[in-house]
Design a protein around this motif. Structure first.
Motif, PDB file in Angstrom:
ATOM      1  N   TYR A   1       0.825  -1.210   0.000  1.00  0.00           N
ATOM      2  CA  TYR A   1       0.000   0.000   0.000  1.00  0.00           C
ATOM      3  C   TYR A   1       0.862   1.265   0.000  1.00  0.00           C
ATOM      4  O   TYR A   1       2.076   1.212   0.155  1.00  0.00           O
ATOM      5  N   GLN A   2       0.189   2.412  -0.166  1.00  0.00           N
ATOM      6  CA  GLN A   2       0.788   3.755  -0.115  1.00  0.00           C
ATOM      7  C   GLN A   2       1.949   3.904  -1.105  1.00  0.00           C
ATOM      8  O   GLN A   2       2.972   4.492  -0.782  1.00  0.00           O
TER       9      GLN A   2
ATOM     10  N   ALA B   1       3.085   7.470  -1.680  1.00  0.00           N
ATOM     11  CA  ALA B   1       3.756   8.171  -0.574  1.00  0.00           C
ATOM     12  C   ALA B   1       5.152   7.640  -0.306  1.00  0.00           C
ATOM     13  O   ALA B   1       5.784   8.015   0.680  1.00  0.00           O
ATOM     14  N   CYS B   2       5.642   6.775  -1.177  1.00  0.00           N
ATOM     15  CA  CYS B   2       6.902   6.069  -0.924  1.00  0.00           C
ATOM     16  C   CYS B   2       8.065   6.736  -1.664  1.00  0.00           C
ATOM     17  O   CYS B   2       7.931   7.174  -2.814  1.00  0.00           O
TER      18      CYS B   2
ATOM     19  N   THR C   1       7.371   5.522   6.832  1.00  0.00           N
ATOM     20  CA  THR C   1       6.630   6.755   7.092  1.00  0.00           C
ATOM     21  C   THR C   1       5.655   6.601   8.246  1.00  0.00           C
ATOM     22  O   THR C   1       5.215   7.597   8.820  1.00  0.00           O
TER      23      THR C   1
ATOM     24  N   ASP D   1       4.290   0.722   5.261  1.00  0.00           N
ATOM     25  CA  ASP D   1       3.844   0.597   3.873  1.00  0.00           C
ATOM     26  C   ASP D   1       4.683   1.413   2.896  1.00  0.00           C
ATOM     27  O   ASP D   1       4.616   1.187   1.693  1.00  0.00           O
ATOM     28  N   ALA D   2       5.433   2.385   3.401  1.00  0.00           N
ATOM     29  CA  ALA D   2       6.165   3.285   2.503  1.00  0.00           C
ATOM     30  C   ALA D   2       7.442   3.756   3.184  1.00  0.00           C
ATOM     31  O   ALA D   2       7.495   3.907   4.412  1.00  0.00           O
TER      32      ALA D   2
END
Length: 807
Positions: A585-586, A589-590, A633, A638-639
């Motif tokens: 996921y995300q 945002a990674c 994060t 996830d990121a």
């Protein structure tokens, strides 16, 4: 004061009332109300997160025990809930530890360890248990059998969110067909809307863990999703390491200084940090000394310095011979030196005083020595531009500083400007203390102030380059002071001293941290994992050397698969991993996504609409970050956070693999053009040969040789002369070609040329030959065989587009 505040103040005891309502909350209670922070923000994602946490734990446990992982995942629909079962063949968990592992948040063995692992915080699997009990009200059911034990232990438990402690509902021995391993079963509110993400997680886990066997059974699927092992090789075992000096921050350093048992700074550096031995510690200490004490200005014994007279006047009651000897020796020593700092003057005076005592049987006490130092220093470095009374002004500094300014600045500066800058700098140095010490920052401030005054009062320009040159030249001339460094506890209690030590650590060249704390996949296994799960035409991988962030080493790896059965429509498939765990996921945002978008993929042969963003085409881009402390994060892991050190290494790793892709695509395009040209020639040449044959009335010529010459190909042609067979290789290109030629013959050959060998396989003879043929040269294989023999030749080592075979 606001009206609200004044109203509060009018009520007596309001602070007491507020205090009564305040209480400590447990971490379990916090996450109970903020489960989205752990990745359990919906039923669909919650199920994927629970699978992820359980599988990660299973893989970690197996690898730590040196066991090749077999992980079984099953999802069942049970009424209004989904039941998740994850089973592994790991070493098992002891009866005493099992309730805390699954029933206590922030309980784990890896949080303080500086070595790579999938789990680090001790939150993951217990968070899945917490989510299960919150949504279904049912306890988690856990069975575990440690290796070598006769029975397994069965538990049912929930987490007491008020105390963050496991509440055991059942605890009993049980029979289990596994000889060792762990099984967890939880029920939760969930759905299968994230089936694609679940499949991606399992598949991508198989890509970066080719040593594991994975199986997934789920509702609505008749056949399980199975991923077999691609290698029996387990990841390299990791070793815990100490932090690296280039990665710690000031607060962490102060905490380490307070906790260490070391007494000296040098001992602290060697004991608490990796890659720091005696020599490196000495370099760091030298940098620390420069920043803490500063360096000392040294001055020359100029023509105006009357050292002999000053020293003679400073020494009394020692006899004329001893006094003259002392004054002459000190003067001779100082005039022979290019520069002398105050502490160096003290050393000279002490050495000569000791020699004088021995030679003349007199005593030079501390007072006499101090007087001699003061007298000599006044001649070397005296400065008084505005004396009282009838005393003459004295300036021993400006002439030395003028020479420095003249050396450091361009020839375009006139003498007046240089002298003005030197004079103003001398005034500031003299005002800075009698020992003329300064840190580099202080020295730079002095130069900037003197330069600013010169520009203001002399209508001259002293630019940044000239200022920096003056600073660098002066700093290189200044002497390191001999003062003893403060002890560790003093540094810990002095923020400025600790900051100076940190700067000294960061400025010192220190070897990169050891990589035995990390277990990268390696570029070979990255390619193997991609080949196992993606049917492509091209694969490339790159593993970077270790770098440091926040005191923690990390390694970045990248892989690319291209072509074949990969989807050519839309964006490339980006696979993100951290410590061998897929990040599902995300993606937006990674940091890995940001880096991939920032690369100009058109330079590497991929389409990139608009020249930025995710590239398009039949490709998979894989990025793996292995670290002792992955900077996520959020707690859901996830990121990756946007840290410049990690982003730089991601970009370098991706570009390294992308360069191989570019070479492949360029070569493929070149071969495609070659094929097209060869196809055209293949249509034209036969027609030309037929027409020439008809015109001249001769037999149609063999065009294969002509084709090879026109195309600069390598040609392989067979010649028969009775029972003698020749294979002639002609290289019409401009480079040396290494060929592997195999001639399969139906009868046994004899008299085979040197350099070839014959293998008999069930009535067929394989004549193997590996010639190296330079550009423009030819090579010949010759042997004898029966006239009625049949042949079949195979040529490797040269692309088909560059090969013409007439055999």
């Amino acid at each position: 004061m606001s009206s609200f505040q004044s109203q509060l103040g009018e009520e007596e005891g309001i602070a007491d009332e507020l205090a009564e309502s305040q209480r400590e909350i447990s971490i379990a209670e916090f996450f109970e109300k903020n489960k989205h922070m752990l990745g359990f923000d919906s039923g669909a994602r919650g199920l994927v997160t629970a699978v992820k946490e359980a599988v990660d734990n299973a893989l970690d446990a197996c690898e730590e025990a040196g066991i090749r992982p077999d992980v079984y995942v099953e999802i069942r629909e049970v009424g209004d809930y989904y039941r998740l079962i994850v089973e592994d063949n790991g070493p098992g968990i002891t009866k005493e530890q099992l309730p805390k592992v699954f029933g206590k948040l922030l309980y784990g063995s890896r949080f303080h360890a500086r070595e790579q692992s999938r789990g680090q915080q001790g939150i993951g699997i217990s968070a899945a248990v917490l989510y299960s009990q919150l949504t279904s009200g049912k306890p988690a059911k856990i069975t575990s059998r440690p290796k070598g034990q006769a029975e397994a232990q069965y538990f049912e438990l929930i987490i007491d969110t008020d105390t963050n402690e496991p509440e055991i509902k059942a605890d009993e021995p049980t029979a289990w067909d596994r000889s060792h391993g762990t099984r967890i079963e939880v029920e939760m509110e969930a759905n299968m809307r994230a089936r694609a993400q679940l499949h991606d997680y399992i598949k991508h886990t198989a890509v970066v863990n080719p040593h594991a066997r994975l199986e997934l059974r789920e509702p609505g699927s008749d056949e399980p999703l199975k991923f077999e092992r691609g290698t029996d090789q387990l990841p390299a075992e990791t070793e815990e390491i100490r932090p690296h000096p280039h990665g710690v921050e000031l607060g962490t350093l102060i905490k380490m200084l307070e906790a260490t048992e070391s007494y000296s700074v040098s001992g602290f550096l060697q004991e608490e940090f990796t890659r720091v031995g005696k020599k490196t510690a000495d370099k760091v200490c030298a940098g620390f000394r420069d920043r803490h004490f500063g360096r000392a200005m040294g001055w020359s014994a100029g023509v105006d310095a009357d050292l002999d007279s000053a020293l003679t006047d400073a020494v009394s009651n020692k006899g004329s011979e001893a006094t003259d000897f002392f004054a002459a020796e000190v003067t001779s020593t100082l005039t022979s030196r290019e520069l002398t700092a105050r502490h160096e003057l003290r050393e000279v005076v002490d050495n000569v005083a000791d020699a004088t005592e021995e030679e003349y049987d007199v005593t030079f006490g501390s007072t006499v020595r101090d007087n001699a130092v003061e007298a000599a220093w006044a001649e070397l470095a005296g400065y008084d531009s505005d004396p009282d009374g009838e005393a003459e002004a004295r300036d021993r500094l400006t002439s030395d500083l003028y020479a420095v300014v003249d050396e450091a600045t361009s020839t375009r500066k006139d003498d007046e400007t240089k002298h003005g800058l030197a004079e103003r700098l001398a005034r500031r140095i003299a005002a800075g203390g009698e020992r003329h010490r300064a840190t580099e920052a202080t020295l730079r401030a002095w130069v900037d102030e003197a330069a600013a005054d010169t520009e203001e009062y002399d209508d001259a320009t002293v630019g940044e380059t000239a200022r920096e040159n003056v600073v660098e030249t002066l700093w290189s001339r200044m002497a390191t002071v001999p003062d003893d460094l403060p002890k560790v506890k003093e540094v810990a209690g002095d923020r400025d001293a600790a900051s100076a030590l940190l700067e000294g650590m960061r400025e010192t060249d220190i070897l990169a941290p050891p990589t035995d704390c990390l277990a990268p996949i390696t570029d070979e296994l990255v390619e193997a994992g991609l080949k196992k799960e993606f049917d492509a035409d091209f694969y490339a991988a790159a593993t970077r050397d270790a770098e440091v962030h926040g005191g923690d080493p990390f390694i970045v790896e990248a892989g690319i698969a291209y072509g074949g059965e990969l989807d050519s429509e839309g964006q490339v498939d980006l696979l993100r991993f951290a410590n061998r765990v897929p990040l599902v996921y995300q993606r937006g945002a990674c940091a890995t996504t940001d880096v991939v978008k920032s690369i100009g993929w058109r330079n590497y042969g991929l389409d990139q609409p608009g020249g930025s963003g995710m590239p398009s085409g039949p490709a998979v881009v894989m990025i793996h970050v292995a670290s002792t402390n992955v900077p996520f994060t959020s707690e859901s892991k996830d990121a990756l956070a946007n840290l410049p050190e990690i982003e730089d290494e991601i970009e370098l790793a991706v570009r390294e693999a992308a360069r191989e892709l570019k070479s492949y695509l360029n070569k493929r395009r070149s071969l495609q053009k070659r094929r097209e040209k060869q196809d055209v020639l293949g249509r034209i040449l036969p027609e030309m040969a037929d027409k020439v044959s008809a015109v001249v009335g001769r037999e149609r010529p063999n065009i294969e040789g002509a084709m090879a010459r026109i195309m600069n190909n390598v040609s392989v042609e067979r010649e028969h002369d009775g029972d003698t067979v020749r294979l002639v290789v002609e290289n019409h290109s401009d480079r040396t070609e290494e060929l592997d030629v195999t001639d399969i013959v139906s009868a046994e050959p004899s008299g085979v040329s040197d350099g070839a060998n014959v293998v008999d396989l069930d009535g067929e003879w394989f004549v193997k030959w590996s010639p190296s043929v330079a550009g423009g040269e030819e090579a010949t294989l010759e042997y004898t065989v029966a006239d009625d023999a049949e042949f079949d030749v195979n040529v490797d080592g040269v692309e088909a587009e560059k090969l013409t075979v007439n055999a």
